[in-house]
Design an enzyme around this catalytic site. Structure first.
Site, mmCIF file in Angstrom:
data_model
loop_
_atom_site.group_PDB
_atom_site.id
_atom_site.type_symbol
_atom_site.label_atom_id
_atom_site.label_comp_id
_atom_site.label_asym_id
_atom_site.label_seq_id
_atom_site.Cartn_x
_atom_site.Cartn_y
_atom_site.Cartn_z
ATOM 1 N NE ARG A 40 47.144 40.159 -16.057
ATOM 2 C CZ ARG A 40 47.368 39.891 -17.298
ATOM 3 N NH1 ARG A 40 47.136 38.971 -17.972
ATOM 4 N NH2 ARG A 40 47.883 41.016 -17.810
ATOM 5 C CB SER A 78 46.111 46.266 -15.878
ATOM 6 O OG SER A 78 46.570 46.326 -16.851
ATOM 7 C CD GLU A 137 46.083 42.634 -13.242
ATOM 8 O OE1 GLU A 137 47.132 41.832 -13.494
ATOM 9 O OE2 GLU A 137 46.403 43.626 -13.824
HETATM 10 N N1 EPU Z 1 42.030 51.033 -25.154
HETATM 11 C C1 EPU Z 1 41.825 52.324 -25.333
HETATM 12 N N2 EPU Z 1 41.831 53.344 -24.326
HETATM 13 C C2 EPU Z 1 42.705 53.040 -23.208
HETATM 14 C C3 EPU Z 1 43.200 51.817 -23.165
HETATM 15 C C4 EPU Z 1 42.953 50.780 -24.045
HETATM 16 O O1 EPU Z 1 40.960 52.618 -26.236
HETATM 17 O O2 EPU Z 1 42.914 53.917 -22.423
HETATM 18 C C5 EPU Z 1 41.970 50.133 -26.220
HETATM 19 C C6 EPU Z 1 43.191 49.829 -26.970
HETATM 20 O O3 EPU Z 1 43.450 50.760 -28.022
HETATM 21 C C7 EPU Z 1 43.114 48.480 -27.467
HETATM 22 C C8 EPU Z 1 42.273 47.759 -26.147
HETATM 23 O O4 EPU Z 1 41.864 48.927 -25.580
HETATM 24 O O5 EPU Z 1 42.061 48.433 -28.471
HETATM 25 C C9 EPU Z 1 43.260 46.920 -25.561
HETATM 26 O O6 EPU Z 1 44.369 47.750 -24.834
HETATM 27 P P1 EPU Z 1 45.756 47.158 -24.635
HETATM 28 O O7 EPU Z 1 46.323 46.649 -25.775
HETATM 29 O O8 EPU Z 1 46.756 48.473 -23.866
HETATM 30 O O9 EPU Z 1 45.809 46.116 -23.668
HETATM 31 P P2 EPU Z 1 44.770 46.130 -22.139
HETATM 32 O O10 EPU Z 1 43.671 44.842 -22.521
HETATM 33 O O11 EPU Z 1 44.188 47.264 -21.666
HETATM 34 C C10 EPU Z 1 46.175 44.190 -21.346
HETATM 35 C C11 EPU Z 1 46.801 43.884 -19.805
HETATM 36 C C12 EPU Z 1 48.100 44.493 -19.970
HETATM 37 C C13 EPU Z 1 49.138 44.009 -21.082
HETATM 38 C C14 EPU Z 1 48.130 44.580 -22.124
HETATM 39 C C15 EPU Z 1 49.087 44.111 -23.630
HETATM 40 C C16 EPU Z 1 44.975 43.023 -18.357
HETATM 41 C C17 EPU Z 1 44.206 43.707 -17.062
HETATM 42 N N3 EPU Z 1 46.020 44.201 -18.880
HETATM 43 O O12 EPU Z 1 45.743 45.578 -21.273
HETATM 44 O O13 EPU Z 1 48.584 44.062 -18.753
HETATM 45 O O14 EPU Z 1 50.379 44.860 -21.037
HETATM 46 O O15 EPU Z 1 47.214 43.841 -22.353
HETATM 47 O O16 EPU Z 1 48.839 42.761 -23.519
HETATM 48 O O17 EPU Z 1 44.870 42.188 -18.912
HETATM 49 C C18 EPU Z 1 48.938 44.366 -16.332
HETATM 50 O O18 EPU Z 1 48.336 43.318 -16.193
HETATM 51 O O19 EPU Z 1 49.191 45.032 -15.465
HETATM 52 C C19 EPU Z 1 49.154 44.889 -17.686
HETATM 53 C C20 EPU Z 1 49.704 46.024 -17.965
#
Ligand code: EPU
Length: 330
Positions: free
Chosen positions: A159, A229, A325
């Protein structure tokens, strides 16, 4: 050309007005506007990653409305495409999928525009936009000169890019050159994506799977104010990660460059019990704790108060400091 007291669109749905506002379609229009524009400057895209802390931006806000997309050249297995900075990101992805060009499909439905995507290095489902960027054309707003940055010169990381450094804010992205594959090439490393895809894996099917996954987890920017995010996933050393893993064996984690480990901020916020909770008119989204939402009429200070409370909880429980972010303006 300079409009006074222009409303700035932002997906958080906060009140934000620019003292001066410039919409430009070409480098020459931008150069002309720069000659008489009052500082400070702010270059905005689709307003999907911004939090305006104050309702008035006392300077000049610029928006690039170059929405041209064209193929520049083909090789045996790739195509080079030039897209104006003002192209809506998802319409660019839709174009690539329709044309049979591989590489952008995992980034379907991310809000925002091409120029901001290249600054922010947007990413989702195992792909970052840097993976398909060949070069970024900018204007140096101090000199009015055009400079083209190769992918390597953009200094891409999670990012981030050199364009986010204060000394480089003078570069406004005019257009981006993308290199897409014309031969089949998918990235299905993100578990949920692979399992969702049943039957033939095609560009359309991957785009559809990504869109469904996003719709399940993330708020619709048309209906609920948010900046996606709100926090970044923190990157910690192997030593910090090992001690956390002893205490929290289920902690989701991913490999990061230089032997470091990326933790899941959403999971940590969730573990602190924040999911679906609110403070005033600001809330933590019920389906993805990494997203802060405007529950209706929230002020920037309500959102920032909630953000600070979330950061404190995570720091107290996990000893890890979350960083936003979303870009906080003022
Ligand atoms: N999780 C939870 N509870 C929650 C949210 C997540 O337990 O409330 C767990 C999920 O089960 C999973 C892990 O945390 O094991 C990661 O969650 P997720 O796959 O939803 O991805 P993220 O790391 O929370 C990032 C990006 C998103 C992108 C997703 C999918 C960042 C800051 N965010 O989120 O990007 O869509 O991966 O690749 O890196 C954005 O940047 O605005 C955005 C939405």
């Amino acid at each position: 050309m300079i409009q006074k007291n222009h409303k700035i669109y932002n997906t958080f749905g906060l009140k934000a007005v620019a003292a001066d506002y410039v919409e430009y379609r070409s480098p020459s229009e931008l150069k002309k506007a720069l000659a008489c524009a009052a500082r400070p400057f702010l270059h905005v895209g689709g307003g999907s990653n911004l939090l305006f802390a104050k309702p008035l931006f006392e300077g000049t806000v610029f928006h690039n409305s170059d929405i041209d997309v064209k193929e520049l050249e083909y090789t045996d297995d790739s195509v080079l495409i030039r897209a104006g900075g003002g192209v809506v990101w998802d319409s660019f992805v839709g174009f690539c999928v329709d044309m049979g060009y591989y590489g952008a499909e995992n980034l379907s439905l991310i809000p925002g525009e091409v120029g901001a995507a290249a600054v922010q290095n947007i990413g989702a489902y195992g792909v970052e936009v840097k993976d398909i960027i060949e070069s970024v054309e900018c204007m140096d707003t101090d000199t009015g000169k055009i400079r083209v940055f190769s992918n390597a010169e953009c200094g891409y990381g999670y990012r981030t890019s050199i364009f986010k450094k204060p000394e480089n804010k003078k570069y406004f992205v005019l257009s981006v050159n993308f290199r897409l594959s014309t031969v089949e090439k998918f990235n299905l490393s993100y578990g949920a994506l692979g399992t969702r895809l049943k039957g033939d894996v095609t560009l359309d099917a991957v785009r559809e799977a990504v869109i469904c996954t996003r719709r399940e987890k993330l708020p619709d920017p048309e209906k609920t104010g948010s900046a996606g995010s709100f926090f970044m996933n923190p990157v910690v050393s192997e030593a910090v990660f090992s001690s956390l893993l002893e205490k929290y064996p289920d902690m989701p984690h991913y490999a990061a460059p230089e032997g470091q480990v990326k933790l899941s901020a959403g999971w940590m916020i969730d573990q602190c019990g924040w999911k679906g909770k609110s403070m005033g008119r600001a809330g933590v989204y019920g389906k993805q704790a990494l997203v802060l939402v405007n529950l209706g009429g929230a002020t920037a200070s309500e959102i920032l108060t909630l953000a600070r409370a979330v950061v404190e909880s995570v720091k107290e429980k996990f000893g890890v400091e979350l960083k936003p972010e979303a870009q906080i303006i003022n």
